[in-house]
Design an enzyme around this catalytic site. Sequence first.
Site, PDB file in Angstrom:
ATOM      1  N   TYR A 134      93.367 -88.849  47.900  1.00  0.00           N
ATOM      2  CA  TYR A 134      94.429 -88.904  46.896  1.00  0.00           C
ATOM      3  C   TYR A 134      93.989 -89.719  45.692  1.00  0.00           C
ATOM      4  O   TYR A 134      92.970 -90.413  45.717  1.00  0.00           O
ATOM      5  CB  TYR A 134      95.723 -89.467  47.498  1.00  0.00           C
ATOM      6  CG  TYR A 134      95.727 -90.970  47.741  1.00  0.00           C
ATOM      7  CD1 TYR A 134      94.965 -91.537  48.751  1.00  0.00           C
ATOM      8  CD2 TYR A 134      96.489 -91.822  46.937  1.00  0.00           C
ATOM      9  CE1 TYR A 134      94.969 -92.905  48.963  1.00  0.00           C
ATOM     10  CE2 TYR A 134      96.498 -93.193  47.149  1.00  0.00           C
ATOM     11  CZ  TYR A 134      95.739 -93.727  48.161  1.00  0.00           C
ATOM     12  OH  TYR A 134      95.741 -95.086  48.372  1.00  0.00           O
TER      13      TYR A 134
ATOM     14  N   LEU B 242      88.146-100.522  47.910  1.00  0.00           N
ATOM     15  CA  LEU B 242      88.278 -99.332  47.074  1.00  0.00           C
ATOM     16  C   LEU B 242      87.798 -99.690  45.662  1.00  0.00           C
ATOM     17  O   LEU B 242      88.171-100.750  45.145  1.00  0.00           O
ATOM     18  CB  LEU B 242      89.748 -98.899  47.011  1.00  0.00           C
ATOM     19  CG  LEU B 242      89.946 -97.610  46.222  1.00  0.00           C
ATOM     20  CD1 LEU B 242      89.687 -96.408  47.114  1.00  0.00           C
ATOM     21  CD2 LEU B 242      91.321 -97.530  45.614  1.00  0.00           C
TER      22      LEU B 242
ATOM     23  N   GLU C 210      90.485-107.247  49.622  1.00  0.00           N
ATOM     24  CA  GLU C 210      91.379-106.677  48.605  1.00  0.00           C
ATOM     25  C   GLU C 210      92.764-106.609  49.202  1.00  0.00           C
ATOM     26  O   GLU C 210      92.966-106.950  50.366  1.00  0.00           O
ATOM     27  CB  GLU C 210      90.910-105.281  48.189  1.00  0.00           C
ATOM     28  CG  GLU C 210      90.909-104.267  49.322  1.00  0.00           C
ATOM     29  CD  GLU C 210      90.535-102.860  48.882  1.00  0.00           C
ATOM     30  OE1 GLU C 210      90.613-102.540  47.692  1.00  0.00           O
ATOM     31  OE2 GLU C 210      90.174-102.063  49.778  1.00  0.00           O
TER      32      GLU C 210
ATOM     33  N   LYS D 173      88.967 -92.905  48.940  1.00  0.00           N
ATOM     34  CA  LYS D 173      90.423 -93.000  48.771  1.00  0.00           C
ATOM     35  C   LYS D 173      91.110 -91.944  49.630  1.00  0.00           C
ATOM     36  O   LYS D 173      91.639 -90.939  49.129  1.00  0.00           O
ATOM     37  CB  LYS D 173      90.783 -92.866  47.283  1.00  0.00           C
ATOM     38  CG  LYS D 173      92.158 -93.433  46.939  1.00  0.00           C
ATOM     39  CD  LYS D 173      92.309 -93.628  45.447  1.00  0.00           C
ATOM     40  CE  LYS D 173      93.734 -93.905  45.019  1.00  0.00           C
ATOM     41  NZ  LYS D 173      94.304 -95.147  45.518  1.00  0.00           N
TER      42      LYS D 173
END
Length: 287
Positions: A33, A205, A181, A148
């Site tokens: 996505y 990411l 993260e 992702k």
Amino acid sequence: MPQRAYVDGQYLPTADAHVPVEDRGLQFADSLYEVAAVFNGQLLDWPDHLARLRRNCAVLFIPLPQSDAALTLIAKRLIAQSRAADAILYIQVTRGTARRDHVFAPGLRPRLIMTVRRFDFRQRAAQQKRGVSVITVPDQRWGRVDIKSTGLLANVMAKQDARAQGSFEAWFTAPDGTVREGGSTSAYIVKNGTLITHPLSAHILPGIARQTLLRLAREAQIPVEERPFSLGEALGADEALLTSTTAPILPVTRIDGHDIGEGRPGPVAARLIGLVADEIARQTGWR
Ligand code: PLP
């Protein structure tokens, strides 16, 4: 404000958009996505989102048939139909539909889905003034979170935990105590004027907002270090912040209940917030 969706070549109200139950995105999270921000009807950092989507498709051997021009046309048409000035464009590419089997057969037709949902970026102004709090959780995700993919269960549970504790975000910590993260945001600290963030690797990411922030910081001669930092270092930092497409930049003023620095947004965050606002205005005219 109609919420619009694109699926299998059709534009329709999101409530009427459906996918087959044997779509591999549904059964295996065998899908990718993207989330892009729309300000004033204009897409922010669009070429970067397209490039990341294409890179991810290549890694997973998903032969996305649409060209960049076709993807852009669909996105712009959906945004226009939605009559949304400020919105979030969501794109999902699944490997396609097939009889359930972990192994994917050759020749599957990837499914392209897009939705546009109105989004009030102005709500971020108050959060930028106040700052937000984060909790930390052990990183229980798989080893390729640079892709992702829609396999987001660990992120969902971590963010749910954060929300239950009244925090905006959960920061994932590695077994060695470093901060990777957030559940859906990139993480930073500031020490002695230097902006510090985890380097690109399979464990984070490659955020588009991160890429933009680091570029803007370097252009403004703000020192940047891409290196792992520990939770202890974060707790002793002068400032902390986070970025993402939907939260372009927010100061983090509390981690696990401890004040960071003075416990309020600091000068480097303020400067970076200004730079990000200028960049959004430059690309889209939005203020
Ligand atoms: N890290 C994770 C785990 C994310 O899910 C996201 C966005 O969804 C980000 C970072 C920020 O990425 P971007 O700046 O491209 O929105």
